[in-house]
Design a protein around this motif. Structure first.
Motif, PDB file in Angstrom:
ATOM      1  N   ALA A  20       4.918  20.775  -1.227  1.00  0.00           N
ATOM      2  CA  ALA A  20       5.061  19.384  -2.052  1.00  0.00           C
ATOM      3  C   ALA A  20       4.510  18.323  -0.948  1.00  0.00           C
ATOM      4  O   ALA A  20       3.828  17.426  -1.547  1.00  0.00           O
ATOM      5  CB  ALA A  20       6.527  19.226  -2.310  1.00  0.00           C
ATOM      6  N   ALA A  21       4.861  18.405   0.336  1.00  0.00           N
ATOM      7  CA  ALA A  21       4.287  17.527   1.139  1.00  0.00           C
ATOM      8  C   ALA A  21       2.790  17.580   1.296  1.00  0.00           C
ATOM      9  O   ALA A  21       2.183  16.489   1.397  1.00  0.00           O
ATOM     10  CB  ALA A  21       4.913  17.695   2.636  1.00  0.00           C
ATOM     11  N   PHE A  22       2.220  18.604   1.188  1.00  0.00           N
ATOM     12  CA  PHE A  22       0.725  18.788   1.250  1.00  0.00           C
ATOM     13  C   PHE A  22       0.165  18.011   0.111  1.00  0.00           C
ATOM     14  O   PHE A  22      -0.868  17.166   0.183  1.00  0.00           O
ATOM     15  CB  PHE A  22       0.410  20.175   0.980  1.00  0.00           C
ATOM     16  CG  PHE A  22      -0.942  20.530   0.660  1.00  0.00           C
ATOM     17  CD1 PHE A  22      -1.953  20.291   1.930  1.00  0.00           C
ATOM     18  CD2 PHE A  22      -1.441  21.295  -0.029  1.00  0.00           C
ATOM     19  CE1 PHE A  22      -3.386  20.734   1.736  1.00  0.00           C
ATOM     20  CE2 PHE A  22      -2.840  21.451  -0.192  1.00  0.00           C
ATOM     21  CZ  PHE A  22      -3.882  21.258   0.724  1.00  0.00           C
ATOM     22  N   ALA A  23       0.646  18.158  -1.138  1.00  0.00           N
ATOM     23  CA  ALA A  23       0.296  17.627  -2.494  1.00  0.00           C
ATOM     24  C   ALA A  23       0.578  16.070  -2.240  1.00  0.00           C
ATOM     25  O   ALA A  23      -0.424  15.445  -2.617  1.00  0.00           O
ATOM     26  CB  ALA A  23       1.019  18.292  -3.668  1.00  0.00           C
ATOM     27  N   HIS A  24       1.771  15.471  -1.794  1.00  0.00           N
ATOM     28  CA  HIS A  24       2.072  14.337  -1.589  1.00  0.00           C
ATOM     29  C   HIS A  24       1.098  13.510  -0.767  1.00  0.00           C
ATOM     30  O   HIS A  24       0.535  12.274  -1.143  1.00  0.00           O
ATOM     31  CB  HIS A  24       3.555  14.047  -1.496  1.00  0.00           C
ATOM     32  CG  HIS A  24       4.182  13.962  -2.529  1.00  0.00           C
ATOM     33  ND1 HIS A  24       4.344  13.213  -3.432  1.00  0.00           N
ATOM     34  CD2 HIS A  24       5.315  14.951  -2.831  1.00  0.00           C
ATOM     35  CE1 HIS A  24       5.267  13.435  -4.391  1.00  0.00           C
ATOM     36  NE2 HIS A  24       5.840  14.480  -4.151  1.00  0.00           N
ATOM     37  N   GLN A  25       0.675  14.352   0.389  1.00  0.00           N
ATOM     38  CA  GLN A  25      -0.250  13.555   1.242  1.00  0.00           C
ATOM     39  C   GLN A  25      -1.669  13.458   0.681  1.00  0.00           C
ATOM     40  O   GLN A  25      -2.117  12.356   0.749  1.00  0.00           O
ATOM     41  CB  GLN A  25      -0.338  14.504   2.505  1.00  0.00           C
ATOM     42  CG  GLN A  25      -1.209  14.063   3.647  1.00  0.00           C
ATOM     43  CD  GLN A  25      -0.767  12.713   4.581  1.00  0.00           C
ATOM     44  OE1 GLN A  25       0.414  12.496   4.456  1.00  0.00           O
ATOM     45  NE2 GLN A  25      -1.446  12.255   5.145  1.00  0.00           N
ATOM     46  N   HIS A  26      -2.214  14.316   0.201  1.00  0.00           N
ATOM     47  CA  HIS A  26      -3.437  14.343  -0.600  1.00  0.00           C
ATOM     48  C   HIS A  26      -3.321  13.340  -1.774  1.00  0.00           C
ATOM     49  O   HIS A  26      -4.130  12.633  -2.186  1.00  0.00           O
ATOM     50  CB  HIS A  26      -3.678  15.646  -0.949  1.00  0.00           C
ATOM     51  CG  HIS A  26      -4.665  16.239   0.224  1.00  0.00           C
ATOM     52  ND1 HIS A  26      -5.565  16.028   0.826  1.00  0.00           N
ATOM     53  CD2 HIS A  26      -3.968  17.531   0.867  1.00  0.00           C
ATOM     54  CE1 HIS A  26      -5.696  16.827   1.738  1.00  0.00           C
ATOM     55  NE2 HIS A  26      -4.646  17.767   1.871  1.00  0.00           N
ATOM     56  N   ARG A  27      -2.081  13.288  -2.634  1.00  0.00           N
ATOM     57  CA  ARG A  27      -2.216  12.189  -3.491  1.00  0.00           C
ATOM     58  C   ARG A  27      -2.176  10.899  -2.900  1.00  0.00           C
ATOM     59  O   ARG A  27      -2.843   9.915  -3.415  1.00  0.00           O
ATOM     60  CB  ARG A  27      -0.732  12.393  -4.280  1.00  0.00           C
ATOM     61  CG  ARG A  27      -0.529  11.546  -5.395  1.00  0.00           C
ATOM     62  CD  ARG A  27       0.572  11.758  -6.446  1.00  0.00           C
ATOM     63  NE  ARG A  27       0.651  11.026  -7.508  1.00  0.00           N
ATOM     64  CZ  ARG A  27       1.408  10.008  -8.026  1.00  0.00           C
ATOM     65  NH1 ARG A  27       2.537  10.320  -7.714  1.00  0.00           N
ATOM     66  NH2 ARG A  27       1.286   9.504  -8.956  1.00  0.00           N
ATOM     67  N   GLY A  28      -1.514  10.514  -1.705  1.00  0.00           N
ATOM     68  CA  GLY A  28      -1.585   9.295  -1.089  1.00  0.00           C
ATOM     69  C   GLY A  28      -3.007   9.142  -0.547  1.00  0.00           C
ATOM     70  O   GLY A  28      -3.429   7.954  -0.772  1.00  0.00           O
ATOM     71  N   ARG A  29      -3.673   9.864   0.032  1.00  0.00           N
ATOM     72  CA  ARG A  29      -5.162   9.675   0.178  1.00  0.00           C
ATOM     73  C   ARG A  29      -5.918   9.400  -0.688  1.00  0.00           C
ATOM     74  O   ARG A  29      -6.786   8.395  -0.863  1.00  0.00           O
ATOM     75  CB  ARG A  29      -5.695  10.853   1.067  1.00  0.00           C
ATOM     76  CG  ARG A  29      -4.876  11.065   2.292  1.00  0.00           C
ATOM     77  CD  ARG A  29      -5.228  12.355   3.238  1.00  0.00           C
ATOM     78  NE  ARG A  29      -6.793  12.317   3.491  1.00  0.00           N
ATOM     79  CZ  ARG A  29      -7.308  13.332   3.962  1.00  0.00           C
ATOM     80  NH1 ARG A  29      -6.570  14.303   4.221  1.00  0.00           N
ATOM     81  NH2 ARG A  29      -8.456  13.382   4.354  1.00  0.00           N
ATOM     82  N   ASN A  30      -5.756   9.997  -1.969  1.00  0.00           N
ATOM     83  CA  ASN A  30      -6.215   9.685  -3.205  1.00  0.00           C
ATOM     84  C   ASN A  30      -6.185   8.225  -3.551  1.00  0.00           C
ATOM     85  O   ASN A  30      -7.091   7.359  -3.892  1.00  0.00           O
ATOM     86  CB  ASN A  30      -6.188  10.596  -4.367  1.00  0.00           C
ATOM     87  CG  ASN A  30      -6.727  10.454  -5.535  1.00  0.00           C
ATOM     88  OD1 ASN A  30      -7.863  10.622  -5.586  1.00  0.00           O
ATOM     89  ND2 ASN A  30      -5.974  10.207  -6.610  1.00  0.00           N
ATOM     90  N   ALA A  31      -4.931   7.834  -3.692  1.00  0.00           N
ATOM     91  CA  ALA A  31      -4.563   6.511  -4.093  1.00  0.00           C
ATOM     92  C   ALA A  31      -5.034   5.369  -2.961  1.00  0.00           C
ATOM     93  O   ALA A  31      -5.568   4.554  -3.399  1.00  0.00           O
ATOM     94  CB  ALA A  31      -2.971   6.432  -4.062  1.00  0.00           C
TER      95      ALA A  31
END
Length: 175
Positions: free
Chosen positions: A113-124
């Protein structure tokens, strides 16, 4: 990965040694294990070979769906979504990353989940939505703490939060 030399301040994308990435890509070319496929997708992405990265990303997701675990599948989907991000398809990348993060949290897999959120943050962040980036990075920090991540991983999340705060502007940081 030892190829990363830093991060671009405007996009938070990895700055890599391209010669080392090219050499590694040649070294693992033809390997069919899931870790090798994931690494090849990442290498193609950071080298800017996005059409190849997306095609191999699709193949990797299929491979993980058929021969991997649900966790492998989530990692593969997030990585493929980062290729979409690099192609400028921010909305599609965000949707995939959000779905993967929600599934990982629902299953009690904080590191994924942290991996997905980190990349979601970078995308945003790259898309200019610094408020969403900050929220995703904060969630990353929380999940990494829950997963018992090392200090370097926690520091990385804190630096990402700071970067989003700087881009949001001083009036908005207090929220």
């Amino acid at each position: 990965m030892g190829f990363i030399r830093g991060f671009d301040e405007d996009t938070l994308r990895e700055v890599v040694d391209t010669a080392e990435c090219d050499a590694r890509l040649a070294e693992i070319d033809g390997q069919r294990s899931l870790p090798a496929l994931l690494e090849r997708v990442w290498l193609l992405k950071v080298l800017g070979r996005l059409d190849e990265a997306l095609s191999l990303g699709d193949e990797t997701v299929r491979f993980a769906r058929m021969a991997g675990t649900r966790q492998d599948l989530l990692r593969s989907r997030v990585l493929r979504a980062t290729v979409l991000q690099y192609r400028g398809a921010y909305a599609a990348a965000d949707q995939e990353m959000y779905t993967c993060a929600a599934e990982a949290e629902g299953q009690g897999w904080p590191s994924i989940a942290a991996f997905a959120h980190q990349h979601r943050g970078r995308n945003a962040y790259e898309a200019g939505d610094f408020a969403q980036a900050r929220e995703s990075f904060k969630r990353t920090l929380f999940l990494r703490r829950e997963a018992g991540a090392d200090d370097a991983a926690l520091e990385s999340a804190l630096r990402a939060i700071e970067a989003a705060d700087k881009r949001r502007g001083p009036a908005l940081v207090l929220s």
